[in-house]
Motif scaffolding. Structure first.
Motif, PDB file in Angstrom:
ATOM      1  N   THR A 118      23.792  17.529 -19.058  1.00 52.04           N
ATOM      2  CA  THR A 118      24.928  17.905 -19.901  1.00 52.04           C
ATOM      3  C   THR A 118      25.538  19.224 -19.459  1.00 52.04           C
ATOM      4  OG1 THR A 118      23.347  18.876 -21.456  1.00 52.04           O
ATOM      5  CG2 THR A 118      24.148  16.664 -21.956  1.00 52.04           C
ATOM      6  N   GLN A 119      25.042  19.821 -18.380  1.00 50.51           N
ATOM      7  CA  GLN A 119      25.582  21.097 -17.932  1.00 50.51           C
ATOM      8  C   GLN A 119      27.030  20.936 -17.442  1.00 50.51           C
ATOM      9  OE1 GLN A 119      23.365  24.045 -15.666  1.00 50.51           O
ATOM     10  NE2 GLN A 119      21.632  22.635 -15.633  1.00 50.51           N
ATOM     11  N   PRO A 120      27.929  21.828 -17.872  1.00 47.96           N
ATOM     12  CA  PRO A 120      29.321  21.751 -17.405  1.00 47.96           C
ATOM     13  C   PRO A 120      29.445  21.858 -15.891  1.00 47.96           C
ATOM     14  CG  PRO A 120      29.128  23.265 -19.264  1.00 47.96           C
ATOM     15  CD  PRO A 120      27.732  22.912 -18.854  1.00 47.96           C
ATOM     16  N   GLY A 121      28.516  22.570 -15.250  1.00 53.38           N
ATOM     17  CA  GLY A 121      28.602  22.781 -13.811  1.00 53.38           C
ATOM     18  C   GLY A 121      28.538  21.505 -12.993  1.00 53.38           C
ATOM     19  N   ASP A 122      28.056  20.416 -13.592  1.00 56.05           N
ATOM     20  CA  ASP A 122      27.989  19.152 -12.854  1.00 56.05           C
ATOM     21  C   ASP A 122      29.390  18.664 -12.486  1.00 56.05           C
ATOM     22  OD1 ASP A 122      26.346  17.038 -11.757  1.00 56.05           O
ATOM     23  OD2 ASP A 122      27.055  15.750 -13.375  1.00 56.05           O
ATOM     24  N   ARG A 123      30.396  19.121 -13.209  1.00 54.95           N
ATOM     25  CA  ARG A 123      31.783  18.726 -12.930  1.00 54.95           C
ATOM     26  C   ARG A 123      32.261  19.280 -11.584  1.00 54.95           C
ATOM     27  NH1 ARG A 123      36.679  18.844 -16.278  1.00 54.95           N
ATOM     28  NH2 ARG A 123      38.218  17.739 -15.001  1.00 54.95           N
ATOM     29  N   LEU A 124      31.551  20.267 -11.045  1.00 53.49           N
ATOM     30  CA  LEU A 124      31.937  20.824  -9.749  1.00 53.49           C
ATOM     31  C   LEU A 124      31.944  19.767  -8.656  1.00 53.49           C
ATOM     32  CD1 LEU A 124      29.951  24.172  -9.901  1.00 53.49           C
ATOM     33  CD2 LEU A 124      32.449  23.959  -9.761  1.00 53.49           C
ATOM     34  N   ARG A 125      31.072  18.781  -8.774  1.00 53.45           N
ATOM     35  CA  ARG A 125      31.033  17.727  -7.743  1.00 53.45           C
ATOM     36  C   ARG A 125      32.402  17.053  -7.628  1.00 53.45           C
ATOM     37  NH1 ARG A 125      26.680  13.482  -8.622  1.00 53.45           N
ATOM     38  NH2 ARG A 125      26.880  13.846 -10.863  1.00 53.45           N
ATOM     39  N   GLU A 126      33.026  16.798  -8.758  1.00 52.34           N
ATOM     40  CA  GLU A 126      34.342  16.147  -8.769  1.00 52.34           C
ATOM     41  C   GLU A 126      35.443  17.130  -8.360  1.00 52.34           C
ATOM     42  OE1 GLU A 126      37.533  14.982 -12.234  1.00 52.34           O
ATOM     43  OE2 GLU A 126      35.386  14.877 -12.693  1.00 52.34           O
ATOM     44  N   ILE A 127      35.434  18.323  -8.954  1.00 53.74           N
ATOM     45  CA  ILE A 127      36.537  19.265  -8.736  1.00 53.74           C
ATOM     46  C   ILE A 127      36.582  19.734  -7.290  1.00 53.74           C
ATOM     47  CG2 ILE A 127      37.420  21.560  -9.345  1.00 53.74           C
ATOM     48  CD1 ILE A 127      36.276  21.046 -12.188  1.00 53.74           C
ATOM     49  N   PHE A 128      35.430  20.137  -6.750  1.00 52.28           N
ATOM     50  CA  PHE A 128      35.429  20.647  -5.375  1.00 52.28           C
ATOM     51  C   PHE A 128      35.639  19.532  -4.349  1.00 52.28           C
ATOM     52  CE2 PHE A 128      33.101  24.982  -6.002  1.00 52.28           C
ATOM     53  CZ  PHE A 128      34.285  25.507  -6.497  1.00 52.28           C
ATOM     54  N   THR A 129      35.300  18.295  -4.712  1.00 48.25           N
ATOM     55  CA  THR A 129      35.646  17.174  -3.830  1.00 48.25           C
ATOM     56  C   THR A 129      37.162  17.001  -3.794  1.00 48.25           C
ATOM     57  OG1 THR A 129      33.538  16.043  -4.177  1.00 48.25           O
ATOM     58  CG2 THR A 129      35.391  14.693  -3.461  1.00 48.25           C
ATOM     59  N   ASP A 130      37.808  17.102  -4.966  1.00 49.73           N
ATOM     60  CA  ASP A 130      39.264  17.004  -5.018  1.00 49.73           C
ATOM     61  C   ASP A 130      39.938  18.139  -4.235  1.00 49.73           C
ATOM     62  OD1 ASP A 130      39.087  14.752  -6.565  1.00 49.73           O
ATOM     63  OD2 ASP A 130      39.528  15.762  -8.463  1.00 49.73           O
ATOM     64  N   MET A 131      39.224  19.264  -4.088  1.00 47.68           N
ATOM     65  CA  MET A 131      39.810  20.414  -3.388  1.00 47.68           C
ATOM     66  C   MET A 131      39.505  20.399  -1.887  1.00 47.68           C
ATOM     67  SD  MET A 131      39.417  23.503  -6.211  1.00 47.68           S
ATOM     68  CE  MET A 131      40.754  24.499  -5.523  1.00 47.68           C
ATOM     69  N   GLY A 132      38.828  19.331  -1.415  1.00 45.28           N
ATOM     70  CA  GLY A 132      38.667  19.199   0.032  1.00 45.28           C
ATOM     71  C   GLY A 132      37.262  19.023   0.541  1.00 45.28           C
ATOM     72  N   GLY A 133      36.260  19.006  -0.346  1.00 44.96           N
ATOM     73  CA  GLY A 133      34.879  18.848   0.110  1.00 44.96           C
ATOM     74  C   GLY A 133      34.366  17.438  -0.108  1.00 44.96           C
TER      75      GLY A 133
END
Length: 438
Positions: A282-297
């Motif tokens: 439930t950690q919000p930081g798990d959303r980084l997988r989606e966001i940083f992928t959208d930003m080029g990773g």
């Protein structure tokens, strides 16, 4: 007053000479650690926290509970298991003074606990803590039968007159400025005579993943919780009175604190591995997988952990961060280095965090040559060539790590008071330089 030299020193942010390739062991989650401490302190039997985060915020929480009579033993387990805290509940005592520092979890989660103490508990903290909203917790506790002296401020400092119990029952609050108002009442709710029914009456709730984290952790220690997601009314959470179990909990890595390291892979076109990244959280930081992928990773979740790889290009993004506002500073730093504009939305509540994060990010990035504009509920970022300079942190740990991200790509960035990262990420400078192989 003596000023700590670490608070005024300038830290030269390391500049990356090439692609990062590193494995970074991120310490435990602050959000999970502090919720686990509260639940263990209210349990009917001892419990264990393994691999807890030892940072300013969590040590403040542990010390506050000790002042109210809870015994917390610290030790180191067998090799490979790391540190542990054994929490032994006791009758909560008053005549205590709690230092909240500038920790939202401490200043909001512990006043409901203090209503169960036998006597008065005074809450005080850093000057910034006086400016952070607490009215939702204070007004709710009064409606549930508590007596609190705050001189009408709706903020710290204040005194809770514990009566050894609290009647509890239904209460309406506006938690639109902080989801912690809801979590604070739910965490202590099982110990109230009637439990608690929290009804949010304001606009959209920020940081919903943190409320889901609270609910999951309550259920894991035996509490009965009804939520909107489980078929209940919208914006209503009910906790039934009852005993809480002690449990043996291993704390997940703090995924929000993994952000600067993942950003390093994105910005440098490199690779970073974060061991023990959970497959469900439930950690919000798990959303980084989606966001940083959208930003080029790109990322891959393996049995060992998360493998995140940058492509060598960083793209702008248009994203609503209302549920994951704490990620905004790091995303803004990456966006300032992107190849196209970004709009970060849904985070007006960040003006009430450790500092006014929207104003601070705008000022600091623009002073390095950036083009950031505040909007009603976020930031609009137009990438420009940045230059070196001093990046001020405002005693905000996520401002410090945002400056470090920019420093990877921009020579001559100096971070003022990088020591503030100790709030949630101890030894950040060493982890950062170690990632770079320095």
């Amino acid at each position: 007053m003596t000023v700590n030299p670490a608070h005024t020193a300038l830290w030269p942010a390391p500049h990356a000479s090439g692609a990062v390739d590193a494995t970074v062991h991120v310490p435990g989650s602050k959000s999970v650690t502090n919720r686990a401490l509260v639940l263990a302190a209210l349990a009917s039997e001892p419990g264990w926290l393994r691999r807890p985060l030892r940072s300013r915020d969590t040590l403040l929480m542990a010390e506050a509970l000790r002042t109210m009579g809870v015994e917390i033993e610290e030790g180191v387990g067998p090799e490979g298991t790391g540190e542990f805290w054994r929490v032994i509940p006791a009758g909560l005592r008053g005549s205590a003074t709690v230092d909240v520092g500038n920790a939202g979890t401490v200043m909001r989660f512990l006043p409901p606990v203090a209503t169960l103490a036998d006597g008065t508990v005074r809450f005080d903290g850093d000057p910034r803590s006086y400016e952070r909203p607490l009215h939702g917790v204070i007004d709710a506790l009064r409606a549930l039968g508590a007596r609190i002296d705050d001189d009408g401020r709706g903020a710290l400092p204040m005194t809770v007159h514990g009566g050894g119990a609290l009647e509890g029952g239904p209460v309406e609050i506006d938690a639109s400025s902080s989801s912690q108002f809801v979590s604070s009442l739910l965490l202590s709710g099982p110990r109230f005579n009637q439990g608690v029914e929290v009804r949010h009456t304001g606009s959209a709730l920020p940081s919903m993943p943190h409320i889901r984290m609270t609910v999951d952790m309550l259920r894991a220690v035996g509490a009965q919780v009804d939520t909107p997601e489980s078929g209940g009314e919208p914006n209503v959470w009910r906790v039934t009175p009852g005993a809480l179990l002690g449990r043996d909990l291993t704390i997940e890595p703090d995924l929000s604190n993994a952000q600067p390291f993942l950003a390093a892979a994105l910005v440098t076109g490199g690779k970073v591995v974060i061991p023990d990244w959970p497959s469900r959280t439930t950690q919000p930081g798990d959303r980084l997988r989606e966001i940083f992928t959208d930003m080029g990773g790109s990322c891959e979740l393996t049995d060992y952990g998360l493998v995140f790889t940058g492509s060598g290009a960083v793209h702008g993004i248009d994203v609503d961060l209302g549920e994951v506002g704490e990620l905004t500073p790091g995303i803004a730093a990456v966006a300032a280095l992107a190849d196209s504009p970004s709009t970060l939305r849904g985070v007006a509540h960040l003006r009430l965090h450790e500092t006014d994060r929207l104003a601070a990010l705008t000022k600091e990035i623009n002073e390095l040559g950036g083009d950031v504009t505040e909007t009603a509920d976020g930031l609009h970022i137009r990438p420009r060539r940045l230059h070196g300079g001093v990046f001020h942190t405002y005693e905000d740990h996520r401002m410090a790590t945002a400056g470090a991200i920019i420093g990877l790509a921009v020579e001559g960035v100096q971070i003022e008071n990088v020591a503030t990262t100790a709030k949630t990420l101890p030894d950040f400078p060493d982890l950062w330089t170690g990632m770079l192989g320095a």
